[in-house]
Design a protein around this motif. Structure first.
Motif, short mmCIF file in Angstrom:
data_model
loop_
_atom_site.label_atom_id
_atom_site.label_comp_id
_atom_site.label_asym_id
_atom_site.label_seq_id
_atom_site.Cartn_x
_atom_site.Cartn_y
_atom_site.Cartn_z
N HIS A 223 8.41 3.72 11.45
CA HIS A 223 7.20 3.15 11.91
C HIS A 223 6.89 3.95 13.34
O HIS A 223 5.56 4.55 13.51
CB HIS A 223 6.93 1.68 11.85
CG HIS A 223 5.64 1.30 12.58
ND1 HIS A 223 4.49 1.45 11.86
CD2 HIS A 223 5.35 0.73 13.71
CE1 HIS A 223 3.56 0.91 12.68
NE2 HIS A 223 3.95 0.57 13.73
N ASN A 228 1.61 5.48 10.95
CA ASN A 228 0.86 4.85 10.05
C ASN A 228 1.36 4.11 8.77
O ASN A 228 0.77 4.13 7.91
CB ASN A 228 -0.44 5.60 9.62
CG ASN A 228 -1.35 5.89 10.77
OD1 ASN A 228 -1.60 5.00 11.65
ND2 ASN A 228 -1.65 6.96 11.44
N SER A 229 2.68 3.72 9.02
CA SER A 229 3.31 3.16 7.68
C SER A 229 4.39 2.43 8.27
O SER A 229 4.52 2.02 9.48
CB SER A 229 3.89 4.10 6.70
OG SER A 229 5.03 4.97 7.64
N ASN A 230 4.88 1.36 7.43
CA ASN A 230 5.93 0.36 7.69
C ASN A 230 5.64 -0.66 8.68
O ASN A 230 6.25 -0.51 9.68
CB ASN A 230 7.17 1.14 8.02
CG ASN A 230 7.77 2.03 6.99
OD1 ASN A 230 7.03 2.39 5.98
ND2 ASN A 230 9.03 2.65 7.43
N ASP A 239 4.70 -4.71 2.84
CA ASP A 239 4.59 -3.38 2.70
C ASP A 239 4.70 -2.88 1.40
O ASP A 239 3.95 -1.80 1.07
CB ASP A 239 5.73 -2.65 3.57
CG ASP A 239 5.23 -2.49 5.15
OD1 ASP A 239 4.11 -1.83 5.19
OD2 ASP A 239 6.12 -2.75 5.91
N THR A 244 2.37 0.13 1.79
CA THR A 244 2.37 0.86 3.12
C THR A 244 3.83 1.00 3.56
O THR A 244 3.96 1.59 4.59
CB THR A 244 1.73 -0.27 4.23
OG1 THR A 244 2.24 -1.38 3.92
CG2 THR A 244 0.11 -0.27 3.90
N ASN A 245 4.71 0.97 2.56
CA ASN A 245 5.87 1.54 2.80
C ASN A 245 5.75 3.10 3.12
O ASN A 245 5.03 3.67 2.17
CB ASN A 245 6.99 1.28 1.81
CG ASN A 245 7.74 -0.08 2.36
OD1 ASN A 245 8.01 -0.36 3.29
ND2 ASN A 245 8.61 -0.48 1.11
N HIS A 246 6.42 3.74 3.81
CA HIS A 246 6.61 5.28 3.99
C HIS A 246 6.93 5.80 2.71
O HIS A 246 7.88 5.32 2.29
CB HIS A 246 7.12 5.98 5.26
CG HIS A 246 7.02 7.19 5.56
ND1 HIS A 246 7.51 8.10 4.80
CD2 HIS A 246 6.42 7.85 6.44
CE1 HIS A 246 7.17 9.32 5.29
NE2 HIS A 246 6.60 9.21 6.18
N GLU A 247 6.37 6.84 2.03
CA GLU A 247 6.87 7.34 0.62
C GLU A 247 8.22 7.77 0.61
O GLU A 247 8.97 8.13 -0.34
CB GLU A 247 5.72 8.38 0.51
CG GLU A 247 5.73 9.57 1.27
CD GLU A 247 4.58 10.59 0.82
OE1 GLU A 247 4.85 11.66 1.59
OE2 GLU A 247 3.98 10.48 0.02
N TYR A 249 10.64 6.35 2.64
CA TYR A 249 11.46 5.19 3.22
C TYR A 249 12.87 5.37 2.76
O TYR A 249 13.92 5.45 3.44
CB TYR A 249 10.78 4.09 3.30
CG TYR A 249 11.64 2.88 3.70
CD1 TYR A 249 12.39 2.84 4.89
CD2 TYR A 249 11.73 1.63 3.01
CE1 TYR A 249 13.38 1.88 4.95
CE2 TYR A 249 12.61 0.71 3.12
CZ TYR A 249 13.49 0.85 4.24
OH TYR A 249 14.29 -0.25 4.52
#
Length: 265
Positions: A223, A228-230, A239, A244-247, A249
């Motif tokens: 993050h 803009n994620s996690n 998330d 909204t988890n980073h793709e 992650y």
């Protein structure tokens, strides 16, 4: 009248100093101990656990501590306000531990933690809107490669928002001061853990049925890195629900573990 006003002022000053002392002790112990272990004493041995291999410069650490201390000053001013409201019976805080069962006491802590996780996710999303981020939340994101000291490194406006869950909860459900303390310690430990910059969990943590719902240091470190994620705090639930988890992650989490194993071999 003057005497009573002076006494009241003295009581609130003592409460502020007492709470500030506790919070300072907690911050320097809970953030300082992992920093000492991971960044100083065992730095060469623990570097393979580092999520971002580069270590931050001292000036960034000084900034993190400075803003965190400012946040603690503000937190405790607001805490004295809660103390005032509770003293005059405006909140649902109770001091007799027997007023509710021990089951309820434990339940209230769990409810507080779950409610805070939800509050944090959505207030955090708000902090990332274009109207607010560059003026407020950017302070926290200056810790691109955070250390444990970044835990409370907030702009004063964000500090107020971060504290916002407390008045909500003390008005919503009966809470014993020890339940508030338990939540305070829990959030500090988990917050510090997310900002350590080191990944200590094992491979598969993000996929196992009994652990995938919990966040990892890699999750929050990403993050800070990607912005803009996690957005979650304790749990990886909102998330996942909101996408909204980073793709990458889970991929990056496993990559950190793999690098750790290769370095140890």
């Amino acid at each position: 009248m003057v005497l009573s006003t002076t006494l009241a002022s003295s009581i609130y000053t003592q409460e502020y100093l007492f709470e500030m002392g506790i919070d300072l002790a907690q911050y320097f112990l809970v953030a300082g101990l992992p920093f000492l272990i991971l960044y100083v004493v065992f730095k060469s041995k623990m570097v393979r656990f580092k999520i971002q291999q580069k270590f931050p410069e001292n000036k960034h650490i000084v900034r993190e501590i400075s803003y965190s201390l400012l946040s603690l000053l503000i937190f405790n001013l607001m805490a004295v306000g809660i103390f005032f409201l509770a003293k005059h019976g405006y909140t649902k805080i109770y001091t007799d531990i027997h007023a509710h069962s021990m089951w309820y006491f434990v339940f209230s802590i769990v409810v507080f933690i779950v409610a805070h996780d939800t509050y944090f996710y959505w207030s955090h999303r708000l902090m990332h809107t274009k109207a607010i981020y560059p003026h407020v939340h950017l302070i926290h994101h200056k810790s691109y490669n955070p250390t444990p000291w970044a835990t409370f490194s907030f702009h004063p406006i964000e500090t107020v928002m971060q504290f916002g869950i407390v008045p909500i909860m003390v008005f919503a459900i009966p809470l014993h001061p020890l339940a508030l303390l338990a939540w305070s310690v829990y959030q500090l430990v988990l917050n510090v853990g997310g900002h350590t910059g080191f990944e200590l969990f094992r491979s598969g943590f993000t996929r196992r049925i009994h652990t995938f719902w919990h966040n990892t240091p890699t999750h929050h470190n990403m993050h800070h890195k990607y912005v803009n994620s996690n957005f979650g705090l304790y749990f990886n639930i909102w998330d996942r629900i909101m996408g909204t988890n980073h793709e990458r992650y889970e991929e990056e989490f496993e990559a950190v573990i793999k690098k750790r194993k290769e370095t140890a071999a």
